[in-house]
Design a protein around this motif. Sequence first.
Motif, PDB file in Angstrom:
ATOM      1  N   ALA A  26      -3.899  -8.419  -7.699  1.00 35.71           N
ATOM      2  CA  ALA A  26      -4.867  -8.871  -6.698  1.00 35.71           C
ATOM      3  C   ALA A  26      -6.251  -9.091  -7.283  1.00 35.71           C
ATOM      4  CB  ALA A  26      -4.935  -7.866  -5.546  1.00 35.71           C
ATOM      5  N   ASP A  27      -6.612  -8.297  -8.278  1.00 35.65           N
ATOM      6  CA  ASP A  27      -7.944  -8.432  -8.867  1.00 35.65           C
ATOM      7  C   ASP A  27      -8.010  -9.519  -9.928  1.00 35.65           C
ATOM      8  OD1 ASP A  27      -8.710  -6.394  -7.211  1.00 35.65           O
ATOM      9  OD2 ASP A  27      -8.757  -4.864  -8.765  1.00 35.65           O
ATOM     10  N   GLY A  28      -6.865 -10.123 -10.252  1.00 37.10           N
ATOM     11  CA  GLY A  28      -6.842 -11.225 -11.202  1.00 37.10           C
ATOM     12  C   GLY A  28      -7.151 -10.818 -12.629  1.00 37.10           C
ATOM     13  N   HIS A  29      -6.844  -9.575 -12.985  1.00 32.05           N
ATOM     14  CA  HIS A  29      -7.155  -9.112 -14.336  1.00 32.05           C
ATOM     15  C   HIS A  29      -6.222  -9.679 -15.396  1.00 32.05           C
ATOM     16  CE1 HIS A  29     -10.243  -6.634 -12.805  1.00 32.05           C
ATOM     17  NE2 HIS A  29      -9.437  -5.848 -12.148  1.00 32.05           N
ATOM     18  N   LEU A  30      -5.035 -10.054 -14.983  1.00 30.65           N
ATOM     19  CA  LEU A  30      -4.100 -10.644 -15.930  1.00 30.65           C
ATOM     20  C   LEU A  30      -3.509 -11.903 -15.328  1.00 30.65           C
ATOM     21  CD1 LEU A  30      -2.211  -7.486 -17.215  1.00 30.65           C
ATOM     22  CD2 LEU A  30      -4.037  -8.732 -18.352  1.00 30.65           C
ATOM     23  N   ASP A  31      -3.214 -12.834 -16.187  1.00 26.27           N
ATOM     24  CA  ASP A  31      -2.627 -14.096 -15.742  1.00 26.27           C
ATOM     25  C   ASP A  31      -1.117 -13.998 -15.884  1.00 26.27           C
ATOM     26  OD1 ASP A  31      -2.274 -16.684 -14.914  1.00 26.27           O
ATOM     27  OD2 ASP A  31      -2.616 -17.531 -16.899  1.00 26.27           O
ATOM     28  N   PHE A  32      -0.490 -13.349 -14.914  1.00 29.39           N
ATOM     29  CA  PHE A  32       0.959 -13.223 -14.967  1.00 29.39           C
ATOM     30  C   PHE A  32       1.540 -13.324 -13.560  1.00 29.39           C
ATOM     31  CE2 PHE A  32      -0.798  -8.896 -15.131  1.00 29.39           C
ATOM     32  CZ  PHE A  32      -0.218  -8.317 -14.025  1.00 29.39           C
ATOM     33  N   ASN A  33       2.840 -13.431 -13.496  1.00 29.46           N
ATOM     34  CA  ASN A  33       3.519 -13.520 -12.213  1.00 29.46           C
ATOM     35  C   ASN A  33       4.430 -12.309 -12.040  1.00 29.46           C
ATOM     36  OD1 ASN A  33       6.058 -13.999 -13.518  1.00 29.46           O
ATOM     37  ND2 ASN A  33       5.367 -16.093 -13.898  1.00 29.46           N
ATOM     38  N   GLU A  34       5.157 -12.270 -10.975  1.00 25.94           N
ATOM     39  CA  GLU A  34       6.022 -11.131 -10.655  1.00 25.94           C
ATOM     40  C   GLU A  34       7.088 -10.866 -11.711  1.00 25.94           C
ATOM     41  OE1 GLU A  34       6.088  -8.731  -8.326  1.00 25.94           O
ATOM     42  OE2 GLU A  34       4.245  -9.398  -7.390  1.00 25.94           O
ATOM     43  N   ASP A  35       7.376 -11.824 -12.566  1.00 30.18           N
ATOM     44  CA  ASP A  35       8.390 -11.637 -13.595  1.00 30.18           C
ATOM     45  C   ASP A  35       7.810 -11.202 -14.944  1.00 30.18           C
ATOM     46  OD1 ASP A  35      10.459 -12.394 -11.866  1.00 30.18           O
ATOM     47  OD2 ASP A  35      10.072 -14.516 -12.260  1.00 30.18           O
ATOM     48  N   ASP A  36       6.507 -11.039 -15.023  1.00 34.47           N
ATOM     49  CA  ASP A  36       5.862 -10.702 -16.289  1.00 34.47           C
ATOM     50  C   ASP A  36       6.274  -9.313 -16.779  1.00 34.47           C
ATOM     51  OD1 ASP A  36       3.447  -9.473 -17.872  1.00 34.47           O
ATOM     52  OD2 ASP A  36       3.285 -11.643 -18.028  1.00 34.47           O
ATOM     53  N   ALA A  37       6.457  -9.175 -18.071  1.00 35.99           N
ATOM     54  CA  ALA A  37       6.881  -7.911 -18.667  1.00 35.99           C
ATOM     55  C   ALA A  37       5.827  -6.813 -18.475  1.00 35.99           C
ATOM     56  CB  ALA A  37       7.189  -8.108 -20.148  1.00 35.99           C
ATOM     57  N   TYR A  38       4.531  -7.153 -18.566  1.00 38.98           N
ATOM     58  CA  TYR A  38       3.509  -6.119 -18.422  1.00 38.98           C
ATOM     59  C   TYR A  38       3.458  -5.582 -16.990  1.00 38.98           C
ATOM     60  CZ  TYR A  38      -0.616  -3.323 -19.266  1.00 38.98           C
ATOM     61  OH  TYR A  38      -1.478  -2.259 -19.398  1.00 38.98           O
ATOM     62  N   LEU A  39       3.778  -6.415 -16.035  1.00 40.60           N
ATOM     63  CA  LEU A  39       3.830  -5.938 -14.654  1.00 40.60           C
ATOM     64  C   LEU A  39       4.894  -4.845 -14.524  1.00 40.60           C
ATOM     65  CD1 LEU A  39       2.596  -6.305 -11.881  1.00 40.60           C
ATOM     66  CD2 LEU A  39       4.302  -8.061 -11.424  1.00 40.60           C
ATOM     67  N   LYS A  40       5.985  -5.007 -15.229  1.00 40.92           N
ATOM     68  CA  LYS A  40       7.026  -3.968 -15.235  1.00 40.92           C
ATOM     69  C   LYS A  40       6.503  -2.683 -15.859  1.00 40.92           C
ATOM     70  CE  LYS A  40      10.654  -7.364 -15.148  1.00 40.92           C
ATOM     71  NZ  LYS A  40      11.243  -8.384 -15.953  1.00 40.92           N
ATOM     72  N   VAL A  41       5.684  -2.796 -16.896  1.00 40.37           N
ATOM     73  CA  VAL A  41       5.077  -1.623 -17.529  1.00 40.37           C
ATOM     74  C   VAL A  41       4.145  -0.920 -16.536  1.00 40.37           C
ATOM     75  CG1 VAL A  41       3.488  -0.862 -19.359  1.00 40.37           C
ATOM     76  CG2 VAL A  41       5.276  -2.544 -19.859  1.00 40.37           C
ATOM     77  N   LEU A  42       3.342  -1.698 -15.821  1.00 39.85           N
ATOM     78  CA  LEU A  42       2.423  -1.115 -14.840  1.00 39.85           C
ATOM     79  C   LEU A  42       3.171  -0.347 -13.754  1.00 39.85           C
ATOM     80  CD1 LEU A  42      -0.076  -4.091 -14.410  1.00 39.85           C
ATOM     81  CD2 LEU A  42      -0.481  -1.939 -15.641  1.00 39.85           C
ATOM     82  N   ARG A  43       4.325  -0.849 -13.381  1.00 42.31           N
ATOM     83  CA  ARG A  43       5.115  -0.190 -12.333  1.00 42.31           C
ATOM     84  C   ARG A  43       5.916   1.005 -12.857  1.00 42.31           C
ATOM     85  NH1 ARG A  43       6.413  -5.867  -9.781  1.00 42.31           N
ATOM     86  NH2 ARG A  43       5.156  -5.704  -7.880  1.00 42.31           N
ATOM     87  N   ASP A  44       6.092   1.110 -14.161  1.00 45.65           N
ATOM     88  CA  ASP A  44       6.948   2.140 -14.743  1.00 45.65           C
ATOM     89  C   ASP A  44       6.203   3.463 -14.935  1.00 45.65           C
ATOM     90  OD1 ASP A  44       8.993   3.547 -15.928  1.00 45.65           O
ATOM     91  OD2 ASP A  44       8.819   2.517 -17.860  1.00 45.65           O
TER      92      ASP A  44
END
Length: 165
Positions: A26-44
């Motif tokens: 939401a804050d636009g800190h990274l340019d990724f989508n729901e399938d991005d690998a780093y998003l998985k890291v953030l959720r883990d």
Amino acid sequence: MDMVIRTAVPADYTELGEITARAYLADGHLDFNEDDAYLKVLRDVAGRAVLAEVLVAEHDGQVLGGVTFAAPGSPLADIAGPDEAEFRMLAVDHAARGRGVGEALVRGCIERARAIEGVTGLVLSTQRSMAGAHRIYVRLGFERTPERDWAPIEGLKLLTYRLKL
């Protein structure tokens, strides 16, 4: 606000993972989508909790945010030297912002770092766009360490800060 900073327990992991992912998205800190690998890291959160201490801020049984505290030697420490602790992935739920949650979480990391014998500093990496967090760091005595700035991936330069303990 009356809140508790404590170590996350498994019942917190999913909620904190979503708070962290939503904050970055939401804050636009990274340019990724729901399938991005780093998003998985953030959720883990469960994966981080095996390698470091994950802290949560809680008020009336509700998780408001969290941060990962990496003691010296933790594989989650990106820039810390052998006598430094590090924290990562500071995130506060949007509904709880402006209530001192982020500062309380950083103070929790400072307390933990000071409690470790031989630790002389607490470090962190942050994005240029995270101006609200930068204000917290400066207010708490962290100093910019531009000589340590780095890029984990091409095009993403991270700024660094250090608090002398």
